[in-house]
Design a protein around this motif. Sequence first.
Motif, mmCIF file in Angstrom:
data_model
loop_
_atom_site.group_PDB
_atom_site.id
_atom_site.type_symbol
_atom_site.label_atom_id
_atom_site.label_comp_id
_atom_site.label_asym_id
_atom_site.label_seq_id
_atom_site.Cartn_x
_atom_site.Cartn_y
_atom_site.Cartn_z
ATOM 1 N N ARG A 1 0.835 -1.203 0.000
ATOM 2 C CA ARG A 1 0.000 0.000 0.000
ATOM 3 C C ARG A 1 0.868 1.250 0.000
ATOM 4 O O ARG A 1 0.421 2.320 -0.381
ATOM 5 N N VAL A 2 2.101 1.131 0.460
ATOM 6 C CA VAL A 2 3.076 2.221 0.471
ATOM 7 C C VAL A 2 4.369 1.662 -0.088
ATOM 8 O O VAL A 2 4.721 0.519 0.197
ATOM 9 N N HIS A 3 5.071 2.448 -0.904
ATOM 10 C CA HIS A 3 6.362 1.984 -1.415
ATOM 11 C C HIS A 3 7.320 3.158 -1.521
ATOM 12 O O HIS A 3 6.905 4.314 -1.447
ATOM 13 N N LEU A 4 8.591 2.858 -1.691
ATOM 14 C CA LEU A 4 9.621 3.877 -1.844
ATOM 15 C C LEU A 4 9.839 4.171 -3.325
ATOM 16 O O LEU A 4 9.832 3.264 -4.151
ATOM 17 N N ASP A 5 10.040 5.442 -3.660
ATOM 18 C CA ASP A 5 10.460 5.864 -4.995
ATOM 19 C C ASP A 5 11.894 6.364 -4.856
ATOM 20 O O ASP A 5 12.146 7.311 -4.108
ATOM 21 N N LEU A 6 12.814 5.728 -5.565
ATOM 22 C CA LEU A 6 14.222 6.111 -5.499
ATOM 23 C C LEU A 6 14.582 7.007 -6.674
ATOM 24 O O LEU A 6 14.152 6.763 -7.804
ATOM 25 N N GLN A 7 15.395 8.031 -6.400
ATOM 26 C CA GLN A 7 15.931 8.889 -7.456
ATOM 27 C C GLN A 7 17.449 8.820 -7.362
ATOM 28 O O GLN A 7 18.039 9.291 -6.383
ATOM 29 N N PRO A 8 18.117 8.225 -8.355
ATOM 30 C CA PRO A 8 19.579 8.127 -8.328
ATOM 31 C C PRO A 8 20.214 9.513 -8.246
ATOM 32 O O PRO A 8 19.717 10.468 -8.842
ATOM 33 N N GLN A 9 21.316 9.604 -7.514
ATOM 34 C CA GLN A 9 22.006 10.879 -7.336
ATOM 35 C C GLN A 9 23.259 11.006 -8.188
ATOM 36 O O GLN A 9 23.615 12.105 -8.585
ATOM 37 N N ASP A 10 23.938 9.900 -8.444
ATOM 38 C CA ASP A 10 25.217 9.987 -9.164
ATOM 39 C C ASP A 10 25.297 9.037 -10.349
ATOM 40 O O ASP A 10 26.371 8.706 -10.814
ATOM 41 N N ARG A 11 24.149 8.594 -10.822
ATOM 42 C CA ARG A 11 24.099 7.720 -12.004
ATOM 43 C C ARG A 11 22.730 7.867 -12.640
ATOM 44 O O ARG A 11 21.827 8.460 -12.048
ATOM 45 N N THR A 12 22.562 7.320 -13.809
ATOM 46 C CA THR A 12 21.280 7.388 -14.495
ATOM 47 C C THR A 12 20.284 6.398 -13.891
ATOM 48 O O THR A 12 20.680 5.481 -13.158
ATOM 49 N N ARG A 13 19.046 6.572 -14.230
ATOM 50 C CA ARG A 13 18.012 5.634 -13.804
ATOM 51 C C ARG A 13 18.364 4.225 -14.267
ATOM 52 O O ARG A 13 18.295 3.278 -13.489
ATOM 53 N N ASP A 14 18.768 4.093 -15.544
ATOM 54 C CA ASP A 14 19.044 2.769 -16.090
ATOM 55 C C ASP A 14 20.244 2.111 -15.408
ATOM 56 O O ASP A 14 20.215 0.916 -15.118
ATOM 57 N N ALA A 15 21.282 2.896 -15.117
ATOM 58 C CA ALA A 15 22.443 2.351 -14.408
ATOM 59 C C ALA A 15 22.060 1.939 -12.989
ATOM 60 O O ALA A 15 22.537 0.914 -12.482
ATOM 61 N N GLU A 16 21.188 2.708 -12.359
ATOM 62 C CA GLU A 16 20.751 2.369 -11.000
ATOM 63 C C GLU A 16 19.918 1.087 -11.000
ATOM 64 O O GLU A 16 20.066 0.246 -10.112
ATOM 65 N N VAL A 17 19.059 0.932 -11.985
ATOM 66 C CA VAL A 17 18.271 -0.299 -12.084
ATOM 67 C C VAL A 17 19.203 -1.501 -12.196
ATOM 68 O O VAL A 17 19.031 -2.501 -11.492
ATOM 69 N N GLU A 18 20.209 -1.406 -13.048
ATOM 70 C CA GLU A 18 21.156 -2.519 -13.209
ATOM 71 C C GLU A 18 21.900 -2.802 -11.904
ATOM 72 O O GLU A 18 22.108 -3.955 -11.535
ATOM 73 N N ARG A 19 22.307 -1.757 -11.185
ATOM 74 C CA ARG A 19 23.009 -1.930 -9.915
ATOM 75 C C ARG A 19 22.118 -2.634 -8.898
ATOM 76 O O ARG A 19 22.541 -3.575 -8.211
ATOM 77 N N LEU A 20 20.864 -2.205 -8.798
ATOM 78 C CA LEU A 20 19.941 -2.803 -7.835
ATOM 79 C C LEU A 20 19.630 -4.255 -8.184
ATOM 80 O O LEU A 20 19.529 -5.102 -7.294
#
Length: 124
Positions: A64-83
Amino acid sequence: MSSLIRHVTVDAADPFVLAGFWAQALDGSLADDDFPGDPEAVVTTAAATLLFVRVDDRKAVKNRVHLDLQPQDRTRDAEVERLLSLGATLQSDHRRDDGTGWVTLHDPEGNEFCVERSAAELAA
């Protein structure tokens, strides 16, 4: 003065393991007194404190609640791959050809969270 949010609390089958994932994901740290098998674990990050509490009930439906992450030092796509490399799994991909959109992932216990574009990507 009104109340302040002290923690965001997450139910977990294994608080220490799940907290370890989130500590890595958010470049945070586990509390010094958290150990495997403990009934709770705390992750401190620059933006929030997350409390993971052992709950025997397994997750059965969408959060019902979730976190939205915003990468600070990389792109969204790079962050997705890291996660994904840390143990997250892909739930749904809402990226569009024009670069907008987000990606919804599951943490190792199946809790949904989203990865949005970085501030630099939003400004471009």
